[in-house]
Design a protein around this motif. Sequence first.
Motif, PDB file in Angstrom:
ATOM      1  N   PHE A 117       0.828  -1.199   0.000  1.00  0.00           N
ATOM      2  CA  PHE A 117       0.000   0.000   0.000  1.00  0.00           C
ATOM      3  C   PHE A 117       0.867   1.256   0.000  1.00  0.00           C
ATOM      4  CE2 PHE A 117      -2.071   3.398   2.382  1.00  0.00           C
ATOM      5  CZ  PHE A 117      -3.195   3.601   1.603  1.00  0.00           C
ATOM      6  N   LEU A 118       1.893   1.266   0.846  1.00  0.00           N
ATOM      7  CA  LEU A 118       2.758   2.435   0.928  1.00  0.00           C
ATOM      8  C   LEU A 118       3.538   2.647  -0.366  1.00  0.00           C
ATOM      9  CD1 LEU A 118       4.048   2.116   4.587  1.00  0.00           C
ATOM     10  CD2 LEU A 118       2.355   3.715   3.685  1.00  0.00           C
ATOM     11  N   LEU A 119       3.998   1.573  -0.993  1.00  0.00           N
ATOM     12  CA  LEU A 119       4.684   1.706  -2.279  1.00  0.00           C
ATOM     13  C   LEU A 119       3.760   2.289  -3.339  1.00  0.00           C
ATOM     14  CD1 LEU A 119       6.810  -1.552  -2.551  1.00  0.00           C
ATOM     15  CD2 LEU A 119       7.652   0.792  -2.509  1.00  0.00           C
ATOM     16  N   ASN A 120       2.536   1.791  -3.398  1.00  0.00           N
ATOM     17  CA  ASN A 120       1.585   2.323  -4.372  1.00  0.00           C
ATOM     18  C   ASN A 120       1.262   3.784  -4.110  1.00  0.00           C
ATOM     19  OD1 ASN A 120       1.365  -0.006  -5.906  1.00  0.00           O
ATOM     20  ND2 ASN A 120      -0.231  -0.847  -4.612  1.00  0.00           N
ATOM     21  N   LEU A 121       1.141   4.149  -2.849  1.00  0.00           N
ATOM     22  CA  LEU A 121       0.876   5.540  -2.496  1.00  0.00           C
ATOM     23  C   LEU A 121       2.032   6.439  -2.932  1.00  0.00           C
ATOM     24  CD1 LEU A 121      -0.904   7.628  -1.020  1.00  0.00           C
ATOM     25  CD2 LEU A 121       0.352   7.060   1.060  1.00  0.00           C
ATOM     26  N   LEU A 122       3.257   6.004  -2.693  1.00  0.00           N
ATOM     27  CA  LEU A 122       4.416   6.784  -3.098  1.00  0.00           C
ATOM     28  C   LEU A 122       4.514   6.913  -4.614  1.00  0.00           C
ATOM     29  CD1 LEU A 122       7.078   5.538  -0.553  1.00  0.00           C
ATOM     30  CD2 LEU A 122       5.950   7.758  -0.615  1.00  0.00           C
ATOM     31  N   ILE A 123       4.147   5.875  -5.333  1.00  0.00           N
ATOM     32  CA  ILE A 123       4.180   5.941  -6.795  1.00  0.00           C
ATOM     33  C   ILE A 123       3.146   6.929  -7.303  1.00  0.00           C
ATOM     34  CG2 ILE A 123       3.657   4.633  -8.894  1.00  0.00           C
ATOM     35  CD1 ILE A 123       5.124   2.283  -7.630  1.00  0.00           C
ATOM     36  N   VAL A 124       1.953   6.912  -6.729  1.00  0.00           N
ATOM     37  CA  VAL A 124       0.914   7.854  -7.139  1.00  0.00           C
ATOM     38  C   VAL A 124       1.375   9.287  -6.894  1.00  0.00           C
ATOM     39  CG1 VAL A 124      -1.401   8.698  -6.582  1.00  0.00           C
ATOM     40  CG2 VAL A 124      -1.010   6.265  -6.898  1.00  0.00           C
ATOM     41  N   LEU A 125       1.973   9.528  -5.743  1.00  0.00           N
ATOM     42  CA  LEU A 125       2.473  10.867  -5.438  1.00  0.00           C
ATOM     43  C   LEU A 125       3.598  11.273  -6.392  1.00  0.00           C
ATOM     44  CD1 LEU A 125       2.532  10.749  -1.541  1.00  0.00           C
ATOM     45  CD2 LEU A 125       0.928  11.988  -2.999  1.00  0.00           C
ATOM     46  N   ALA A 126       4.493  10.347  -6.692  1.00  0.00           N
ATOM     47  CA  ALA A 126       5.583  10.633  -7.626  1.00  0.00           C
ATOM     48  C   ALA A 126       5.044  10.927  -9.026  1.00  0.00           C
ATOM     49  CB  ALA A 126       6.564   9.463  -7.669  1.00  0.00           C
ATOM     50  N   GLU A 127       4.015  10.198  -9.451  1.00  0.00           N
ATOM     51  CA  GLU A 127       3.412  10.450 -10.758  1.00  0.00           C
ATOM     52  C   GLU A 127       2.809  11.848 -10.823  1.00  0.00           C
ATOM     53  OE1 GLU A 127       2.008   6.078 -12.368  1.00  0.00           O
ATOM     54  OE2 GLU A 127       0.692   7.156 -10.984  1.00  0.00           O
ATOM     55  N   ARG A 128       2.119  12.247  -9.781  1.00  0.00           N
ATOM     56  CA  ARG A 128       1.511  13.581  -9.760  1.00  0.00           C
ATOM     57  C   ARG A 128       2.572  14.673  -9.779  1.00  0.00           C
ATOM     58  NH1 ARG A 128      -4.162  13.960  -6.820  1.00  0.00           N
ATOM     59  NH2 ARG A 128      -5.003  11.983  -7.532  1.00  0.00           N
ATOM     60  N   LEU A 129       3.634  14.480  -9.011  1.00  0.00           N
ATOM     61  CA  LEU A 129       4.711  15.463  -9.015  1.00  0.00           C
ATOM     62  C   LEU A 129       5.401  15.530 -10.371  1.00  0.00           C
ATOM     63  CD1 LEU A 129       6.311  14.878  -5.504  1.00  0.00           C
ATOM     64  CD2 LEU A 129       5.114  16.925  -6.287  1.00  0.00           C
ATOM     65  N   ALA A 130       5.617  14.380 -10.983  1.00  0.00           N
ATOM     66  CA  ALA A 130       6.286  14.347 -12.285  1.00  0.00           C
ATOM     67  C   ALA A 130       5.425  15.007 -13.364  1.00  0.00           C
ATOM     68  CB  ALA A 130       6.606  12.912 -12.678  1.00  0.00           C
ATOM     69  N   LYS A 131       4.114  14.844 -13.282  1.00  0.00           N
ATOM     70  CA  LYS A 131       3.227  15.463 -14.264  1.00  0.00           C
ATOM     71  C   LYS A 131       3.171  16.980 -14.115  1.00  0.00           C
ATOM     72  CE  LYS A 131       0.120  11.581 -15.033  1.00  0.00           C
ATOM     73  NZ  LYS A 131      -1.243  11.068 -14.857  1.00  0.00           N
ATOM     74  N   SER A 132       3.474  17.466 -12.914  1.00  0.00           N
ATOM     75  CA  SER A 132       3.376  18.903 -12.673  1.00  0.00           C
ATOM     76  C   SER A 132       4.594  19.664 -13.191  1.00  0.00           C
ATOM     77  CB  SER A 132       3.188  19.184 -11.183  1.00  0.00           C
ATOM     78  OG  SER A 132       4.353  18.858 -10.468  1.00  0.00           O
ATOM     79  N   THR A 133       5.608  18.946 -13.663  1.00  0.00           N
ATOM     80  CA  THR A 133       6.810  19.612 -14.174  1.00  0.00           C
ATOM     81  C   THR A 133       6.863  19.500 -15.691  1.00  0.00           C
ATOM     82  OG1 THR A 133       8.177  17.624 -14.042  1.00  0.00           O
ATOM     83  CG2 THR A 133       8.068  19.009 -12.071  1.00  0.00           C
ATOM     84  N   ASP A 134       7.708  20.334 -16.294  1.00  0.00           N
ATOM     85  CA  ASP A 134       7.901  20.280 -17.751  1.00  0.00           C
ATOM     86  C   ASP A 134       9.007  19.313 -18.137  1.00  0.00           C
ATOM     87  OD1 ASP A 134       5.943  22.204 -18.111  1.00  0.00           O
ATOM     88  OD2 ASP A 134       7.376  23.865 -17.951  1.00  0.00           O
TER      89      ASP A 134
END
Length: 66
Positions: free
Chosen positions: A21-38
């Motif tokens: 669960f924690l790994l999946n949560l961290l991946i979701v957060l990383a995906e959102r952060l990565a999408k917010s950058t150029d």
Amino acid sequence: MPAIVLKILTSMATTLLTERFLLNLLIVLAERLAKSTDNKLDDQIVRELKRAVEGSKPTLYSEVKK
């Protein structure tokens, strides 16, 4: 009565806070952060991280083989 509620909440927290669960949560957060950058490099890093985590999921065969 409060002891029963505390025991139920503790059990739920223990169930939710598993490694997977924690790994999946961290991946979701990383995906959102990565999408917010150029930058595209962070997108590639997150994609590889996600692929590595998904590849490490145990299968029924590997669990029985142990």
